[in-house]
Scaffold this active site. Structure first.
Site, PDB file in Angstrom:
ATOM      1  N   ASP A 162     -89.109 -89.754  -9.558  1.00  0.00           N
ATOM      2  CA  ASP A 162     -88.913 -88.445  -8.518  1.00  0.00           C
ATOM      3  C   ASP A 162     -89.931 -88.995  -7.364  1.00  0.00           C
ATOM      4  OD1 ASP A 162     -88.770 -86.153  -6.600  1.00  0.00           O
ATOM      5  OD2 ASP A 162     -90.670 -85.555  -7.248  1.00  0.00           O
TER       6      ASP A 162
ATOM      7  N   LYS B 102     -89.856 -91.279  -3.751  1.00  0.00           N
ATOM      8  CA  LYS B 102     -89.525 -90.667  -2.312  1.00  0.00           C
ATOM      9  C   LYS B 102     -91.018 -92.682  -1.902  1.00  0.00           C
ATOM     10  CE  LYS B 102     -89.888 -86.013  -3.053  1.00  0.00           C
ATOM     11  NZ  LYS B 102     -90.661 -85.478  -3.837  1.00  0.00           N
TER      12      LYS B 102
END
Ligand SMILES: NC(=O)c1ccc[n+]([C@@H]2O[C@H](COP(=O)([O-])OP(=O)(O)OC[C@H]3O[C@@H](n4cnc5c(N)ncnc54)[C@H](OP(=O)(O)O)[C@@H]3O)[C@@H](O)[C@H]2O)c1
Ligand SMILES: *[C@@H]1O[C@H](CO)[C@@H](O)[C@H](O)[C@H]1NC(C)=O
Ligand SMILES: *[C@@H]1O[C@H](CO)[C@@H](O)[C@H](O)[C@H]1NC(C)=O
Ligand SMILES: *[C@@H]1O[C@H](CO)[C@@H](O)[C@H](O)[C@H]1NC(C)=O
Length: 373
Positions: A231, A235
């Site tokens: 995750d 980003k």
């Protein structure tokens, strides 16, 4: 007097974020239609989850106050991305698609939607952090002054509602030189390390803190989905690309996973949690090491633009560093640039949660409404 403007909204996903977004949309729609100078009518024409669909073939407006009951009662299955694109492209007004899922198939269809003039606002990271080819086809299909494509905004794909992406874009577009971006990009990792190793001492064993974070609802249902670092890598991929680096994918740079090798084969998240304590010794050693150096351990990501270096993993920070002082599940993002010199531009605050994430989405929707004539 200018003609009233009508914009159609289609919403995919009605989970944590989608639900809050629909509330915010209700509020926004009531405000905009009352603007005496230039009223805008926002109509929700489609709402879909993975199993159920609400829409009408003749683009009648759905009731924003009753969507929950009506969706629950629907017996219609969701449309495929291609059918969805056809339905929206034939609408008699401009359409904004709000993608509140984390579905890759839908993300892969963004270039198709955009080419058909459908605008997109979304917190879905998948579209912007998968292959570099998809990134390029999204932005070449989007409106850029010459083409007829839709607009695309994804503020909430990094740092939820925090103004991270718009700030980075503005630094780049105004000609500042972004040298380094560094921060804590996961609410889960923030909470975990702020409790595992608070400034001033204390904190439980790593496995106990992971269990507690899960009980408090700070992790994904399977905590391995947070601990693998993917995750955060997604980003960082988005920010690095906006800063000008052609990052191929979120697995094309070093990402430290906090899942011990021996536990990679665990059949379930529960089995993983059961066995995680066998590996507490390694994290405890790292903690002791940091204490003797007057530091704390945090899970961070960074982009060094000049060196084209992107990485994600554990690092030690002096207790006086802003990253060490983070509280709860907050995110912090520091931009080191030529203009800002030694004192970076810092953005800090809640980086997860339905309401704040939805705010980023609603804010993007407002930007698109200004651009659509
Ligand atoms: N929550 C946050 O704090 C946060 C922060 C930043 C970014 N985000 C991003 O925001 C997005 C939504 O997050 P969330 O927390 O709202 O997730 P969520 O609670 O899991 O909701 C996802 C929704 O999308 C629907 N869905 C999934 N696949 C679909 C498909 N193929 N077609 C139609 N509907 C589909 C689901 O429907 P079913 O119920 O039928 O499965 C559900 O309604 C994700 O991309 C996430 O990464 C969330
Ligand atoms: C869409 O996502 C945003 C942010 O994730 C959320 O606030 C909003 O409630 C969502 N909207 C719908 C209809 O699911
Ligand atoms: C994503 O959505 C498509 C249909 O839109 C569905 O066929 C697929 O199974 C979904 N993928 C996941 C991982 O949920
Ligand atoms: C602008 O849009 C056109 C047509 O959609 C596309 O071919 C072109 O590559 C885009 N240009 C830029 C600079 O993105």
């Amino acid at each position: 007097m200018p003609l009233p403007k009508q914009i159609f909204i289609a919403v995919i996903g009605a989970g944590g974020v989608g639900r809050c977004f629909l509330n915010q949309l209700h509020h926004l729609a009531s405000n905009l239609c009352q603007n005496p100078a230039a009223p805008t009518y926002l109509s929700l024409i489609l709402l879909s989850t993975s199993k159920k669909l609400l829409h009408s073939p003749d683009y009648r407006s759905l009731h924003l106050g009753l969507w929950e009951e009506e969706l629950a009662a629907s017996g219609t299955p969701a449309l495929s991305p291609t059918d969805l694109a056809d339905y929206l492209a034939n609408a008699p007004s401009k359409v904004v698609l709000v993608d509140n899922t984390s579905n890759q198939t839908l993300a892969d269809a963004y270039p198709l939607f955009l080419k058909k003039g459908i605008s997109i606002v979304t917190p879905n990271k998948k579209a912007f952090s998968s292959s570099y080819l998809l990134w390029k086809s999204i932005f070449s299909a989007a409106a850029n002054g010459s083409g007829a494509g839709g607009y695309v905004f994804h503020e909430s794909s990094v740092g939820a509602g925090l103004p991270v992406i718009c700030t980075l874009k503005e630094l780049v577009e105004t000609g500042d030189e972004v040298r380094k971006i560094e921060g804590v990009f996961s609410g889960t990792m923030s909470f975990l390390f702020n409790s595992f190793m608070p400034v001033g001492g204390g904190g439980g064993s790593f496995s106990a803190e992971v269990k507690r974070a899960k009980e408090l609802g700070y992790t994904e249902p399977d905590p391995r989905d947070d601990l693998n670092g993917l995750d955060v890598a997604r980003k960082l991929t988005i920010l690095a690309r906006l800063a000008g680096l052609e990052v191929e994918s979120p697995t094309s740079f070093p990402v430290q996973s906090l899942i011990p090798k021996e536990l990679e084969g665990c059949k379930s998240g529960d089995e993983f949690l059961e066995r995680l304590s066998e590996f507490d010794g390694k994290m405890e050693k790292l903690k002791k090491e940091a204490v003797t150096e007057g530091k704390v351990v945090r899970f961070v990501g960074s982009v060094d633009v000049a060196k084209k270096d992107v990485k994600v993993g554990l690092e030690k920070f002096d207790v006086s560093h802003p990253i060490a002082a983070l509280k709860g599940s907050d995110n912090i993002i520091s931009f080191y640039t030529k203009r800002y010199g030694d004192n970076p531009l810092i953005i800090q605050g809640a980086g997860a949660g339905g309401e704040v994430t939805a705010m980023g989405v609603t804010g993007d929707l407002i930007k698109v409404l200004r651009l659509l004539h």
